[in-house]
Write an enzyme that holds these catalytic residues in place. Structure first.
Site, PDB file in Angstrom:
ATOM      1  N   GLU A   9      74.666  15.212  41.013  1.00 20.25           N
ATOM      2  CA  GLU A   9      73.168  15.612  41.058  1.00 20.25           C
ATOM      3  C   GLU A   9      72.569  15.143  42.402  1.00 20.25           C
ATOM      4  OE1 GLU A   9      72.523  15.032  36.095  1.00 20.25           O
ATOM      5  OE2 GLU A   9      71.744  13.683  37.560  1.00 20.25           O
ATOM      6  N   LYS A  14      70.436  13.268  44.419  1.00 21.10           N
ATOM      7  CA  LYS A  14      69.941  11.717  44.399  1.00 21.10           C
ATOM      8  C   LYS A  14      68.540  11.775  44.990  1.00 21.10           C
ATOM      9  CE  LYS A  14      70.366   6.833  44.889  1.00 21.10           C
ATOM     10  NZ  LYS A  14      68.975   6.503  44.935  1.00 21.10           N
ATOM     11  N   ARG A  66      61.232   6.358  39.361  1.00 18.08           N
ATOM     12  CA  ARG A  66      62.110   6.481  38.013  1.00 18.08           C
ATOM     13  C   ARG A  66      60.881   6.538  36.839  1.00 18.08           C
ATOM     14  NH1 ARG A  66      67.393   4.893  36.778  1.00 18.08           N
ATOM     15  NH2 ARG A  66      68.234   5.823  34.744  1.00 18.08           N
ATOM     16  N   ARG A  83      60.123   2.543  35.930  1.00 13.95           N
ATOM     17  CA  ARG A  83      61.366   1.688  35.807  1.00 13.95           C
ATOM     18  C   ARG A  83      61.425   0.124  35.130  1.00 13.95           C
ATOM     19  NH1 ARG A  83      66.438   1.706  39.032  1.00 13.95           N
ATOM     20  NH2 ARG A  83      65.533   3.150  40.355  1.00 13.95           N
ATOM     21  N   GLU A 103      62.641  11.223  37.397  1.00 18.69           N
ATOM     22  CA  GLU A 103      62.291  10.912  38.707  1.00 18.69           C
ATOM     23  C   GLU A 103      60.890  11.583  38.947  1.00 18.69           C
ATOM     24  OE1 GLU A 103      63.955   8.391  42.071  1.00 18.69           O
ATOM     25  OE2 GLU A 103      64.876   8.873  40.214  1.00 18.69           O
ATOM     26  N   PHE A 108      66.592  14.177  34.381  1.00 25.26           N
ATOM     27  CA  PHE A 108      68.108  14.217  34.373  1.00 25.26           C
ATOM     28  C   PHE A 108      68.891  13.684  33.145  1.00 25.26           C
ATOM     29  CE2 PHE A 108      66.390  10.641  37.096  1.00 25.26           C
ATOM     30  CZ  PHE A 108      67.236   9.601  36.292  1.00 25.26           C
ATOM     31  N   LYS A 141      76.370   6.115  42.878  1.00 27.73           N
ATOM     32  CA  LYS A 141      75.753   6.786  43.947  1.00 27.73           C
ATOM     33  C   LYS A 141      76.261   7.116  45.271  1.00 27.73           C
ATOM     34  CE  LYS A 141      73.250   2.261  44.311  1.00 27.73           C
ATOM     35  NZ  LYS A 141      71.975   1.501  44.123  1.00 27.73           N
TER      36      LYS A 141
END
Length: 509
Positions: free
Chosen positions: A210, A212, A217, A232, A261, A301, A377
């Site tokens: 995906e 980034k 968030r 977040r 996000e 996501f 990541k």
């Protein structure tokens, strides 16, 4: 329970590096407690007050603590907790002096060791190595339950004191009552850095790649027409993001919990820097004006609940597929094990101005609050989210500003491990802001350095990690540079020294 017994336990836990001995000692203590003593001891051993912040700054606390120590000890845990509640409850005219008087009274009844313990507890600097993760494991050991059952309950409840009470009084059947509840946000699942795509695919095999996104968030909860959006850090930010609310209400579902996000995009579709997106989350907002000037795009996501059914434990391939059936507002994704296709997807993300890619397991469940081995990541430059421990006064043009930041990674055994310093990447605006923000968190100072409460998280870019005899972890960041303050992240979200060590060892192979 007497405060002196907890202080003695804290000292023992701080003095040993053996995780097993820490767990045994804490578990033994937990088995002897019940009711309020259990709740208070659990909170104190994780370095927190049940009341949160109680309105005492560093200077006021130093004043209050400058009283003669008692001998012998006479304080019980419930007396201490009640005193903190009374201090926190003071308000109105003269409240500052009343808080000071109450704190002096409390410290005047404490021994020297208890005074030190209480001061560090209020500062948020009780580094005895009993973070929430270790405490959760100790609760499991004390209750003779599987660690996974306690971790799951903590993930869903978010309150270790309540999980501790239920585990020790009701056992595993009691923990099974904890469910994902609408409008009670849970900690987001986290990713760990991978050296490159090859490393991530080697661990995951076929994976969901995906884009980034370098945005903010969000966690979205909806029941019928009611929608709430959380940051977040689990703060309610619904009012700041009407775009998200409108999109959530349009989804073909009665109730849903989504992870995603938001970010601001330029006219060409490329993202504005993270700091631009965060302007939408300021304290004083003209939301409609800001929405017009800086509209947010929404990308989901993951999905944790749909129409009353929890999806947390379902494999990623099912969650991702159902999410895409639910909405087109999803992050770009490619499912593949092919290295060439993966590399092409990564290059496409870079071309669009994004940070890199995420590689996610298709088989793992959603592990809230966990930085496990299911999400990775991949970025073009090395970055870490670290905690500011102190800052040095600048010289020359930077005189009068706090400039050189002391950077630390979280130590899972307790506290932080310093990895170096940096004064690079700071504009005048950043220098002015950080000076004010750090002085507001001052713990102590000497001629050159102001030591602060470890509350601010910064994103640091660097070239590599090198051996260093000058720092306790034996490692230091090379060419470290500030990329920005991550006001959306709590200290618990910062990278650990274990992550840093893994990166260091991987680079040496």
């Amino acid at each position: 329970m007497e405060l002196s017994a907890l202080v003695e336990l804290s000292a023992f836990v701080a003095s040993t590096r053996s995780r097993t001995r820490k767990l045994d000692a804490i578990a033994e203590m937990l088995r002897t407690l019940e009711g309020e003593d259990l709740a208070i001891a659990t909170a104190f051993m994780t370095g927190s007050l049940r009341q949160g912040r109680i309105g005492l700054g560093p200077a006021a606390l130093r004043d209050a603590a400058a009283v003669d120590a008692a001998q012998p000890s006479s304080l019980g845990l419930q007396e201490v907790d009640a005193a903190f509640a009374a201090i926190a409850g003071e308000s109105g005219s003269g409240s500052k002096q009343r808080r000071l008087d109450r704190t002096r009274e409390l410290f005047g009844r404490a021994t020297a060791d208890e005074q030190t313990f209480l001061a560090r507890l209020v500062y948020g600097e009780l580094r005895q190595g009993a973070l929430a993760g270790l405490m959760a494991e100790a609760v499991a050991r004390a209750a003779e339950l599987p660690s996974a059952a306690v971790r799951r309950a903590l993930m869903l409840c978010g309150d270790l004191t309540e999980v501790s009470r239920v585990a020790l009084t009701e056992g595993e059947s009691g923990l099974g009552r904890f469910r994902l509840e609408l409008f009670r946000p849970i900690q987001p699942m986290l990713a760990q850095p991978a050296d490159d795509l090859d490393a991530a695919l080697e661990k995951l095999g076929e994976a969901a790649l995906e884009t980034k996104l370098d945005g903010a968030r969000i966690q979205v909860h909806r029941r019928d027409g009611e929608v709430r959006v959380y940051s977040r850090r689990l703060n309610d930010v619904t009012a700041a993001v009407p775009e998200v609310v409108e999109l959530a209400r349009s989804l073909p579902a009665r109730q849903v919990v989504l992870d995603g996000e938001v970010l601001a995009l330029k006219e060409d579709g490329k993202p504005w820097p993270f700091q631009e997106t965060m302007k939408r989350f300021g304290r004083r907002l003209d939301v409609e004006r800001m929405r017009e000037q800086l509209p947010l795009s929404v990308f989901f996501f993951d999905m944790m609940q749909l129409d009353g059914e929890d999806w947390l434990e379902r494999p990623g391939r099912e969650r991702f597929a159902r999410l895409r059936e639910l909405t087109a507002a999803t992050v770009p994704q490619l499912v593949t094990a092919d290295r060439e296709k993966a590399a092409g997807f990564l290059e496409g993300a870079y071309d669009q101005g994004h940070e890199g890619v995420m590689a996610k397991s298709l088989d793992a469940g959603y592990e809230a609050g966990s930085r496990g081995a299911a999400w990775f990541k991949i970025k073009p430059v090395h970055t870490l989210d670290l905690v500011v421990l102190a800052a040095e006064w600048g010289s020359g043009r930077r005189k009068g500003w706090l400039s050189n930041l002391h950077l630390g990674a979280v130590d899972p055994a307790g506290g932080f491990v310093m990895l170096g310093k940096t004064f690079k990447g700071m504009t005048d605006k950043v220098l002015a802001w950080q000076t004010e923000a750090l002085l507001a968190r001052e713990l102590r100072r000497d001629e050159w350095t102001v030591h602060v409460r470890p509350e601010l998280v910064v994103e640091i870019a660097f070239s590599d990690i090198q051996e260093s005899p000058h720092y306790p972890g034996g490692m230091a960041l090379r060419f470290a540079r500030l990329r920005g303050y991550r006001e959306d992240k709590a200290v618990a979200d910062a990278d650990t020294i274990d992550t840093v060590r893994q990166m260091f060892e991987a680079a040496r192979r």
